[in-house]
Design a protein around this motif. Structure first.
Motif, PDB file in Angstrom:
ATOM      1  N   GLY A  23       0.816  -1.203   0.000  1.00 42.74           N
ATOM      2  CA  GLY A  23       0.000   0.000   0.000  1.00 42.74           C
ATOM      3  C   GLY A  23       0.851   1.256   0.000  1.00 42.74           C
ATOM      4  O   GLY A  23       2.038   1.229  -0.316  1.00 42.74           O
ATOM      5  N   GLU A  45      -1.694   7.399   0.695  1.00 39.25           N
ATOM      6  CA  GLU A  45      -3.128   7.082   0.671  1.00 39.25           C
ATOM      7  C   GLU A  45      -3.641   6.683   2.050  1.00 39.25           C
ATOM      8  O   GLU A  45      -4.817   6.362   2.214  1.00 39.25           O
ATOM      9  N   ARG A  86      -3.214   3.972   3.480  1.00 39.26           N
ATOM     10  CA  ARG A  86      -3.640   2.570   3.428  1.00 39.26           C
ATOM     11  C   ARG A  86      -2.390   1.767   3.169  1.00 39.26           C
ATOM     12  O   ARG A  86      -1.875   1.766   2.060  1.00 39.26           O
ATOM     13  N   GLN A  97      -5.812  -1.840   6.186  1.00 46.06           N
ATOM     14  CA  GLN A  97      -5.406  -2.993   5.380  1.00 46.06           C
ATOM     15  C   GLN A  97      -5.334  -4.239   6.267  1.00 46.06           C
ATOM     16  O   GLN A  97      -4.506  -5.114   6.054  1.00 46.06           O
ATOM     17  N   MET A 151      -6.869  -6.863   6.494  1.00 45.00           N
ATOM     18  CA  MET A 151      -7.113  -8.213   5.968  1.00 45.00           C
ATOM     19  C   MET A 151      -5.835  -8.965   5.642  1.00 45.00           C
ATOM     20  O   MET A 151      -5.864 -10.175   5.464  1.00 45.00           O
ATOM     21  N   TRP A 152      -4.700  -8.271   5.571  1.00 42.26           N
ATOM     22  CA  TRP A 152      -3.452  -8.972   5.235  1.00 42.26           C
ATOM     23  C   TRP A 152      -2.695  -9.445   6.465  1.00 42.26           C
ATOM     24  O   TRP A 152      -1.673 -10.122   6.351  1.00 42.26           O
ATOM     25  N   VAL A 203       1.432  -7.706  -3.836  1.00 38.79           N
ATOM     26  CA  VAL A 203       0.485  -7.143  -4.795  1.00 38.79           C
ATOM     27  C   VAL A 203       0.526  -5.617  -4.718  1.00 38.79           C
ATOM     28  O   VAL A 203       0.394  -5.042  -3.652  1.00 38.79           O
ATOM     29  N   GLY A 204       0.722  -4.996  -5.851  1.00 38.61           N
ATOM     30  CA  GLY A 204       0.702  -3.546  -5.923  1.00 38.61           C
ATOM     31  C   GLY A 204       1.935  -2.870  -5.367  1.00 38.61           C
ATOM     32  O   GLY A 204       2.004  -1.645  -5.339  1.00 38.61           O
ATOM     33  N   ASP A 210      -5.187  -6.316  -8.766  1.00 37.20           N
ATOM     34  CA  ASP A 210      -4.598  -6.314  -7.436  1.00 37.20           C
ATOM     35  C   ASP A 210      -4.754  -4.929  -6.818  1.00 37.20           C
ATOM     36  O   ASP A 210      -5.006  -3.959  -7.517  1.00 37.20           O
ATOM     37  N   PRO A 211      -4.539  -4.841  -5.491  1.00 42.62           N
ATOM     38  CA  PRO A 211      -4.410  -3.521  -4.900  1.00 42.62           C
ATOM     39  C   PRO A 211      -3.206  -2.801  -5.548  1.00 42.62           C
ATOM     40  O   PRO A 211      -2.291  -3.499  -5.984  1.00 42.62           O
ATOM     41  N   PRO A 212      -3.193  -1.472  -5.625  1.00 44.43           N
ATOM     42  CA  PRO A 212      -4.220  -0.583  -5.086  1.00 44.43           C
ATOM     43  C   PRO A 212      -5.400  -0.328  -6.034  1.00 44.43           C
ATOM     44  O   PRO A 212      -6.421   0.157  -5.583  1.00 44.43           O
ATOM     45  N   ASP A 257      -8.530  -1.988  -4.903  1.00 43.87           N
ATOM     46  CA  ASP A 257      -9.127  -1.396  -3.703  1.00 43.87           C
ATOM     47  C   ASP A 257      -9.894  -0.124  -4.043  1.00 43.87           C
ATOM     48  O   ASP A 257     -10.970   0.119  -3.503  1.00 43.87           O
ATOM     49  N   ARG A 258      -9.316   0.682  -4.935  1.00 45.26           N
ATOM     50  CA  ARG A 258      -9.990   1.948  -5.296  1.00 45.26           C
ATOM     51  C   ARG A 258     -11.355   1.671  -5.922  1.00 45.26           C
ATOM     52  O   ARG A 258     -12.349   2.298  -5.565  1.00 45.26           O
ATOM     53  N   ARG A 268     -13.801  -0.036  -3.409  1.00 41.12           N
ATOM     54  CA  ARG A 268     -14.246   0.926  -2.396  1.00 41.12           C
ATOM     55  C   ARG A 268     -15.321   1.848  -2.980  1.00 41.12           C
ATOM     56  O   ARG A 268     -16.319   2.136  -2.330  1.00 41.12           O
ATOM     57  N   VAL A 323      -9.004  -9.927   0.086  1.00 41.52           N
ATOM     58  CA  VAL A 323      -9.501  -8.699  -0.552  1.00 41.52           C
ATOM     59  C   VAL A 323     -10.530  -8.984  -1.629  1.00 41.52           C
ATOM     60  O   VAL A 323     -11.341  -8.124  -1.949  1.00 41.52           O
TER      61      VAL A 323
END
Lengths: 455, 410
Positions: A362, A366, A368, A387, A389-390, A411-412, B87-89, B92-93, B96, B353
């Motif tokens: 994250g 943000e 997050r 966050q 859930m992780w 991820v991300g 995937d995030p982010p 998530d955006r 949400r 997620v």
């Protein structure tokens, strides 16, 4: 007497006491069970008191803890334990009665640290936030629309209070002696994020200062506060959020290893006596307990966490009615959450047991993200902002003493994370490297295994 | 037989009625490598861990090129992927933003308000079956009911059903992981359907811009998304995703539910006498016969060790939820349908997620629908067992569920 009969006394009728009583009955205890509680109320839940209750979303009388099962117990509420006689196996009560026991559970928890000056503390407008009465009183004051609220102390309770005030549109000043809110629990890096969040929500945050005096208006009402930097603030309400005091005074002279830091016990929740010898029939659970945790080098942890109170009460109760080979260790990782300024903060492990920290998922911008904490090259904690859930994944890394910084993509967030100094105040207690890991999934298979350092 | 052929055997239509023995075989191997390189995981704990593992991607672009021969990874006619495949982010955006119009804290009343309309929709459908002694639970009830509900939720006109039914069928056929027939053809048809649906959906949204009605499309199209990082076209693709998902999964849940209750008449009798237990029964259904049998879109971003086995970076990874739900290490007597099962933390809605977005609505729909069906039908019994199944091994459920009964109670 077998494990399942006899007389058990539980001192403390809050979360740990209630869950222990329920677990005792779940595990087949058929003897007499007495629960002693200083407060008059049935066991109630405290986390909502600094959040939903003060926002007016949950009425104060709707916070009773749900019963998991009927508990056939003699509830002595509104009565305080005043002493313990280990030789005669008696708990002395404030109403003059003596309670005999075969096995005892100490679950007396903590209370709010009061404002140190009694006269100032007695001013109308100076309040704490720990009990149901505290929350009722504070709710009334917040609803009356004070011109300005002062929150003394920016730990989790103080920060949640500031959040409530802003959500209610009230002016709020937060005074914190440390460099940033939550710094003791999260270290400097995340504490700066918390400070930014508070300021972005309009909190008048003043760090590095102390409140030197609370002054009245001459008619017994709080009028202003003086800060160590010379500032004087007109305030109608001062919320004292200076942390907790462990309720161990009643154990003075009992011979147990009880003091201001709590009651020391082993991983099976058996209390130690003053000599460090484990007792057979006295158990400890909840905020008042100090227990060794293998992940943290067997140092004694004292946690004011909801989840710990539940988990430890269950282990204590199980061990109170189980023979030696069936006993379980209390090995769950410390975990807590807080909701403030629209952010859900969740922590796993011990973030203050760290020398480095890295954001691994994250984005801080943000608000997050997941941050992982490391101590001498292994993962010791993880904290998530929105966050949560992780976190279980990181819990497994902590229990396996996984290398820090983590070397994998997430991820991300590909690439190596930036590693920063953890900036934990007073790291004096930190010393050696990893030697053990917690293994197993079911309660009765969780065990500690020795790790060999690689190479 | 070798575990390398498990995926082939699971997707084989001949095993559709009872894939559970194959799942039992799968659970004997924590990570089962398939002929095409896909790794199957079918044990509860490992699935749960992988669902919450940040090293596991849901974005197929992270697959190694030669392993990308996945069912649904080609360019979607220029449309960006929906959040299910991100995937995030970015995920998530989008999620949400959509949740703002579906659930708490911003829309706490959406599902419960819709819930007040459900009994009327159900009663209407069941009343329409009066005078018959045989129904097809799928076509007569389990399909039209959730379609009506998802139309109402989003704001899609119910009378356009003939058009979107065809599209939804094509989309679902395109994610069938079976190797038979012509996967390329099915994929193209699915993409074509998605593109057409996207056009249709953006037309509906355009109607609502500036003149909102009480539906999700209105909320989405009139929301200020300037700072959300979500593009307007993504509102369209994700609305299509929700529409198809809301269509295709609840049908299975209700049809599988009726089938399971009719196979367990004593449970059916108990539930008819005590409908308050239906919420638990639906949870057990989600464990016992889940509407989604596996998640086929996962890829490790790095070598991931699980249960002592390394799943290499970039390979296709499938989590067989329906197998985890029958794992005896987690559930006592897992092949027994027991609504009174304690601690039923099933994998029926996935988790992490990507956990089912519509779960609260799906639960409510299944609870109300099954309660009313078993209350109204007099002496219902299966006309054929096993029933005829749909082709798809992922979204698994009956294509037809013929039920005979003696009459309709008022």
């Amino acid at each position: 007497m077998t494990g399942r009969d006899g007389r058990i006394v539980v001192v403390g009728a809050s979360l740990a006491g209630l869950r222990a009583a329920e677990t005792l009955r779940d595990e087949g205890f058929t003897g007499s069970l007495t629960v002693v509680g200083e407060e008059r109320h049935e066991p109630y839940d405290r986390p909502p008191l600094s959040k939903q209750v003060l926002l007016g979303r949950v009425p104060p009388d709707h916070v009773a803890l749900p019963a998991r099962r009927p508990v056939d117990a003699d509830w002595r509420l509104g009565v305080r334990a005043t002493g313990l006689d280990l030789e005669k196996r008696l708990v002395r009560l404030s109403d003059g009665a003596d309670l005999p026991f075969d096995r005892l559970l100490v679950a007396t928890g903590v209370r709010a640290r009061p404002w140190p000056d009694e006269a100032q503390a007695a001013l109308d407008g100076v309040v704490g936030v720990r009990t149901l009465e505290d929350a009722r009183g504070l709710l009334e004051r917040l609803e009356a629309g004070p011109r300005r609220v002062l929150v003394i102390g920016a730990g989790f309770t103080g920060s949640e209070m500031a959040s409530v005030c802003r959500e209610r549109g009230l002016d709020v000043v937060v005074a914190e002696r440390g460099g940033a809110p939550l710094i003791g629990a999260l270290g400097g890096v995340l504490a700066e994020v918390a400070a930014d969040i508070q300021r972005a929500h309009g909190v008048d945050l003043r760090c590095g200062v102390t409140v030197t005096a609370l002054e009245g208006d001459g008619r017994g009402r709080l009028a202003r506060a003086r800060l160590s930097d010379g500032a004087a603030l007109e305030v109608d309400v001062a919320v004292v959020a200076l942390g907790a005091v462990r309720n161990t005074e009643w154990l003075a002279g009992s011979g147990l290893a009880a003091g201001p830091r709590g009651v020391a016990c082993d991983a099976g929740c058996h209390a130690f006596d003053l000599n460090g010898v484990v007792t057979d029939d006295v158990f400890v659970a909840g905020d008042v307990a100090r227990f060794p945790h293998p992940v943290y080098e067997y140092q004694l942890l004292a946690l004011e966490h909801w989840g710990n109170a539940v988990a430890q009460a269950e282990v204590a109760a199980h061990n109170m009615v189980s023979p030696g080979v069936r006993k379980r260790p209390h090995l769950s990782l410390p975990a807590f959450w807080s909701s403030q300024f629209g952010v859900n903060i969740k922590s796993l492990g011990v973030p203050s047991f760290a020398d480095e920290v890295a954001v691994v998922q994250g984005s801080v911008e943000e608000r997050r993200f997941v941050a992982v904490y490391g101590y001498q090259g292994r993962v010791t904690a993880a904290v998530a902002f929105d966050q949560a859930m992780w976190l279980d994944f990181y819990g497994r890394l902590i229990e396996a003493a996984a290398p820090f910084p983590p070397g994998f993509d997430t991820v991300g967030r590909p690439g190596k994370p930036e590693v920063l100094p953890a900036d934990v105040p007073d790291p004096a207690v930190l010393s050696h490297g990893p030697t053990v890991a917690v293994t197993g999934h079911l309660p009765d298979e969780r065990r500690v295994t020795l790790l060999r350092p690689p190479g | 037989m070798t575990t390398e052929t498990l995926l082939r055997r699971i997707t084989d239509y001949g095993n559709r009625a009872d894939p559970y023995p194959l799942y039992e075989e799968l659970r004997a191997t924590p990570v089962a490598r398939q002929e095409d390189g896909t790794r199957l995981v079918g044990t509860y704990r490992e699935i749960l861990h992988l669902l919450h593992d940040p090293r596991i991607s849901s974005d197929l672009r992270n697959r190694r090129h030669r392993e990308r021969a996945a069912p649904d990874d080609e360019d979607d006619q220029g449309l960006p992927p929906a959040f299910l495949k991100l995937d995030p982010p970015a995920h998530d955006r989008m999620r949400r933003l959509f949740m703002r119009h579906f659930g708490p804290p911003h829309s706490p009343r959406r599902v419960s308000a819709l819930g007040e309309e459900l009994p009327g929709i159900i009663t209407g459908l069941v009343d329409g079956l009066a005078g018959r002694n045989r129904i097809d639970v799928v076509d007569d009830f389990a399909y039209p009911f959730p379609v009506t509900v998802i139309c109402r939720l989003l704001g899609v006109p119910r009378e356009d059903e003939p058009r979107f039914h065809v599209w939804a069928d094509a989309v679902v056929a395109s994610i069938d992981p079976g190797p038979e027939e012509n996967p390329g053809e099915r994929r193209r048809a699915g993409q074509q359907a998605k593109a057409e649906m996207g056009l249709y959906m953006s037309g509906l949204m355009a109607d609502r811009r500036g003149s909102p009605r009480d539906d999700m499309l209105s909320g989405l199209v009139n929301d200020d998304i300037a700072d959300s990082g979500v593009e307007p076209v993504e509102l369209v693709t994700n609305s299509v995703l929700l529409f198809v998902a809301g269509h295709e999964t609840t049908v299975n849940l209700i049809a599988n539910g009726m089938l399971t209750l009719l196979r367990n008449p004593e449970v059916l009798a108990d539930l008819r006498a005590a409908p308050a237990a239906m919420p638990q029964a639906v949870e057990e259904l989600l464990r016992f016969e889940p509407p989604v049998h596996m998640l086929t879109q996962r890829t490790p971003l790095t070598d991931v060790e699980i249960a002592g086995v390394v799943i290499p970076e970039g390979v296709p990874l499938s989590l067989v939820l329906a197998s985890g739900n029958r794992d005896p290490q987690r559930f006592t007597d897992p092949d027994r349908f027991d609504p009174w099962r304690p601690d039923n933390q099933h994998l029926g809605f996935g988790g992490g997620v990507h956990g089912c977005f519509g779960a609260p609505l799906a639960r409510l729909e299944a609870q109300l629908a099954l309660t009313e069906l078993i209350r109204r039908l007099d002496s219902p019994r299966l006309a054929a067992d096993p029933p005829e199944y749909r082709r798809n091994p992922v979204l698994r459920g009956p294509r037809r569920l013929l039920v005979d009964f003696d009459g309709m109670r008022p």
